[in-house]
Design an enzyme around this catalytic site. Structure first.
Site, short mmCIF file in Angstrom:
data_model
loop_
_atom_site.label_atom_id
_atom_site.label_comp_id
_atom_site.label_asym_id
_atom_site.label_seq_id
_atom_site.Cartn_x
_atom_site.Cartn_y
_atom_site.Cartn_z
N ARG A 31 -6.85 5.15 2.74
CA ARG A 31 -6.19 5.72 3.91
C ARG A 31 -5.40 6.93 3.44
O ARG A 31 -4.27 6.82 2.98
CB ARG A 31 -5.28 4.69 4.59
CG ARG A 31 -6.05 3.51 5.16
CD ARG A 31 -5.16 2.57 5.96
NE ARG A 31 -5.92 1.43 6.42
CZ ARG A 31 -5.98 0.26 5.78
NH1 ARG A 31 -5.29 0.09 4.66
NH2 ARG A 31 -6.69 -0.74 6.26
N ASP B 174 0.82 -1.22 0.00
CA ASP B 174 0.00 0.00 0.00
C ASP B 174 0.85 1.27 0.00
O ASP B 174 1.98 1.28 0.53
CB ASP B 174 -0.93 0.00 1.21
CG ASP B 174 -2.10 -0.97 1.03
OD1 ASP B 174 -2.34 -1.38 -0.11
OD2 ASP B 174 -2.75 -1.31 2.04
N ASP C 272 1.49 3.98 1.67
CA ASP C 272 1.61 4.79 2.87
C ASP C 272 2.78 4.28 3.68
O ASP C 272 3.51 3.38 3.27
CB ASP C 272 0.30 4.79 3.68
CG ASP C 272 -0.16 3.38 4.06
OD1 ASP C 272 0.63 2.43 3.92
OD2 ASP C 272 -1.31 3.24 4.50
#
Length: 774
Positions: free
Chosen positions: A322, A100, A102
């Site tokens: 997110r 992901d 992040d």
């Protein structure tokens, strides 16, 4: 030719003559399936199923004396996964880490390299914020090395959280009871909920009055409107503090002559809200859909990772969920503007694409806002394909994004100032009425934002008649009304997430776990949408605040978050940040260790040795324990009246004998008096005094496994009617259906209500409810 086919052909051309596959590693099988449909068979896509390395569960795992060096281990359940990835890497000529986009995803990529021993093999990081052929293709054309600044920031957060969890939590076990936990951010969120509750408990209502006057133009037979007293003309707004002052003003108004003193009309533009970030999505899903933060993120994860669509394969439906950014790709803006023009018309397209500035000063990395991967994939086309939760959340995201690129809504605001000249006074009084009329709906044609305390859309006006300055008016009715100021509202999940974000506490990936943890630990109970701190939550919070007032303060935690962001930007090393946190924590732990256990001396005496007894916390709540422990181990329930089984008028549904009231780990329940010969049990049902709208049986209060209150029919399972909102005894005046509570309680003797039959919304008075109950 489809975009997926073009992508696969370009990949095949690049790999021509190369028999080895390229290894791609992601976190989840769902994401792997979606990527497989985009990349094709030339790529071997493996899922790590989350983290493959972590700090050990059985010990601290942080070497405090060696610069807080973490001691990572590969858990037993992940060893086979790591081994398979290592074998796949042996057969690959290139390795892509597609976790992901992040900090946590960056850290997972680093852990994969370390755990699977990939450091000596060519590996690169690919980052995409949506799982579409275009985004994935762009990421694979521009791979990069692992960003160790992001890894350090995530590692510092993990070490900080471990130091708190493994050193403060045992203190709670010793001082209160086992099984409790403290968290660097979790405990600050608990503190905010507890302090808000104490603010409510200590609130002293202040009386004030309003006076409304129903007016009509002289010579007109209709066109009444209502104006509210502001105060003496030409002066600041005057508050009416008590009944005596209200009666004095009413007397003046009864003798007064009225005229229109001024009339102002002006247009007002309302700009649409920005596309969703993680926090605003959680807030709006809570308000509109009743979703918890945890539920919202679980469904959003499914939409992001991809779902099977007929004729399209597995498709990622939204961008990464997110994020704290409101940035939108230019291509997405263009697609949205074209769709708006085609569906709504050119008037609904603003002159230029809208750009939104992220409010949070600590927004992480260059993420995008949460939006659909294609506006052309309208919610209606997915009905019957997505689950109910998936479709509802996707619709919310889709509507919010399309609306953010639509034209402003335009309202016509009218304000009428009325002068009342009392017969016995030379100084006139000022009254004011206003209305807003929607001239052009703009984005509201599709979407309307809700406030924290809003149950339905705001009214568009009060229907002012045609008036002009100087028009004489006659009073029809005067209505003085007593009010009391209200305390601040209790937090909901939505408003707590908003408060955490505004205070710079936590990050998009942590909001949902924070809210889940404080509820699962029994510190906070979610009643409907309201978060209520429980007695245990007060006790835990008070102990932490007493011994660690700065460590678990809002300001200190926000400063730590800012310093972690500086680590992520490469502006400072992570070890000094952890040291700055740990030194005061260590000093406070030494003092707290010497503090006495949390217990309360009672007037009760031990029935075995005669010593005084104290109230302590145990697994199932508070209980009485002898102060002679460990010589005397006598204990008993805190409330003598609840000690032991109690007879009831209920009969067992299995054998017909009387049932007894007993205590269990989840509260009180009914059990057959012939136990263990007969094991008939059933929950203790609390009737609410309202009949079921389906079968006319009794509606009763029930609880979910997580202790959330709801209302259902006592005839379940024959009747499965349920409601999250408390039923009201008064039937709907429009259709005779069941009314339930809607919105916060009011202080004007009226309760917000909604009909479950015709969806009427309004308010009913306490006298009406009392009469209906009688």
């Amino acid at each position: 030719m489809s975009r997926r086919l073009v992508m696969r052909q370009s990949v095949a051309k690049a790999n021509k003559g190369n028999k080895k596959k390229r290894l791609v590693i992601v976190e989840s099988p769902a994401k792997a399936r979606t990527l497989a449909g985009i990349l094709g068979p030339e790529y071997d896509i493996r899922a790590s199923i989350g983290h493959v390395r972590d700090l050990p569960k059985s010990r601290l795992g942080v070497d405090v004396d060696s610069g807080f060096a973490p001691r990572y281990v590969v858990p037993k359940e992940k060893r086979a996964v790591v081994q398979e990835i290592r074998k796949a890497a042996d057969q690959a000529d290139a390795i892509y880490l597609a976790t992901d986009p992040d900090r946590e995803g960056e850290a997972i990529s680093w852990h994969l390299v370390e755990a699977a021993e990939l450091g000596d093999r060519p590996h690169q990081r690919v980052v995409f914020h949506e799982i579409t052929p275009e985004a994935v293709g762009e990421a694979f054309r521009h791979p990069r090395p692992i960003d160790y600044r992001l890894v350090d920031a995530q590692q510092a957060r993990r070490v900080l959280d471990r130091l708190v969890g493994y050193q403060v939590s045992p203190l709670l076990w010793k001082k209160i009871r086992r099984g409790l936990s403290a968290g660097r951010v979790q405990s600050v969120a608990l503190r905010m909920v507890v302090e808000r509750e104490r603010e409510i408990q200590g609130f002293v209502p202040r009386e004030y009055w309003t006076i409304d006057v129903d007016l009509q133009k002289v010579g007109a037979d209709d066109g009444t409107f209502t104006a509210r007293l502001v105060g003496p003309a030409g002066k600041k707004k005057q508050e009416i503090p008590d009944r005596e002052e209200a009666e004095r003003l009413v007397a003046l108004l009864r003798s007064a002559s009225y005229r229109v003193a001024d009339l102002k009309q002006r247009p007002q533009s309302r700009r649409p809200g920005p596309p969703f970030t993680t926090s605003t999505l959680q807030q709006e899903a809570s308000r509109r859909l009743g979703f918890s933060a945890k539920r919202t993120m679980a469904v959003a994860q499914q939409l992001y990772e991809g779902l099977a669509l007929p004729g399209q394969g597995v498709v990622g439906l939204i961008t990464y969920m997110r994020t704290d950014s409101t940035h939108v790709a230019e291509s997405a803006k263009r697609e949205a503007r074209a769709y708006i023009a085609q569906r709504f018309g050119a008037d609904f397209v603003p002159p230029a694409p809208r750009t939104y500035r992220t409010k949070g000063k600590r927004a992480q990395e260059a993420h995008e806002a949460i939006r659909p991967t294609s506006v052309l994939r309208a919610p209606a086309s997915l009905r019957g394909i997505l689950s109910r939760d998936q479709l509802r959340l996707y619709t919310l995201i889709w509507q919010r994004f399309v609306a953010c690129q639509m034209a402003d809504a335009v309202l016509d605001l009218t304000t009428v100032e009325v002068e009342a000249q009392p017969a016995d006074s030379s100084h006139p009084l000022l009254l004011r009425a206003s209305e807003s009329v929607l001239r052009f709906p703009g984005y509201r044609q599709l979407y309307h934002e809700m406030r924290d305390d809003e149950e339905e859309e705001e009214p568009e006006g009060r229907g002012l008649p045609r008036l002009a300055p100087g028009d004489a008016l006659r009073p029809l009715d005067l209505r003085p009304e007593q009010h009391f100021t209200e305390p601040p509202p209790r937090y909901t999940e939505a408003s707590l997430v908003k408060a955490l974000e505004e205070n710079g506490i936590g990050r998009p990936s942590t909001y949902a776990p924070i809210l889940s943890t404080i509820q699962e630990r029994g510190y906070v109970h979610r009643d409907g949408r309201t978060l209520l701190p429980q007695e245990l939550g007060f006790v835990v919070n008070d102990l932490l605040v007493r011994h660690f007032p700065d460590v678990f303060s809002v300001g200190f935690t926000a400063e730590m978050e800012e310093e972690l962001d500086e680590v992520a930007r490469g502006e400072r090393p992570w070890e000094p940040v952890v040291r700055q946190f740990y030194d005061p924590l260590e000093a406070a732990l030494e003092v707290a260790a010497a503090a006495p256990r949390v217990e309360e001396l009672t007037e009760e005496t031990c029935d075995k040795c005669g010593r005084p007894m104290v109230a302590r916390w145990g697994r199932y709540g508070r209980f009485l324990a002898c102060t002679g422990f460990p010589e005397c181990r006598s204990t008993r329930p805190l409330d003598k009246e609840e000690a032991g089984p109690q007879p009831t008028d209920e009969t067992c549904h299995l054998c017909g004998t009387p049932m007894m009231l007993r205590d269990g780990p989840y509260g009180r329940f009914l059990a057959c008096s012939r136990y263990p010969e007969c094991k008939g049990t059933r929950p203790l049902l609390r009737k609410v005094g309202v009949a079921c709208p389906r079968c006319r049986g009794d509606l009763v209060e029930r609880r979910t496994r997580r202790r959330r209150i709801f209302y259902g029919c006592a005839n379940y399972p024959q009747c499965d009617f349920t409601s999250w909102s408390r039923p009201l005894p008064q039937p709907c005046s429009h259709c005779g259906g069941l009314l339930v509570v809607a919105g916060r309680a009011r202080r004007d003797d009226r309760t917000g209500a909604r009909c479950t039959g015709c969806d009427w919304r309004g308010a009913v008075s306490e006298p009406e409810l009392a009469a209906a109950t009688a």
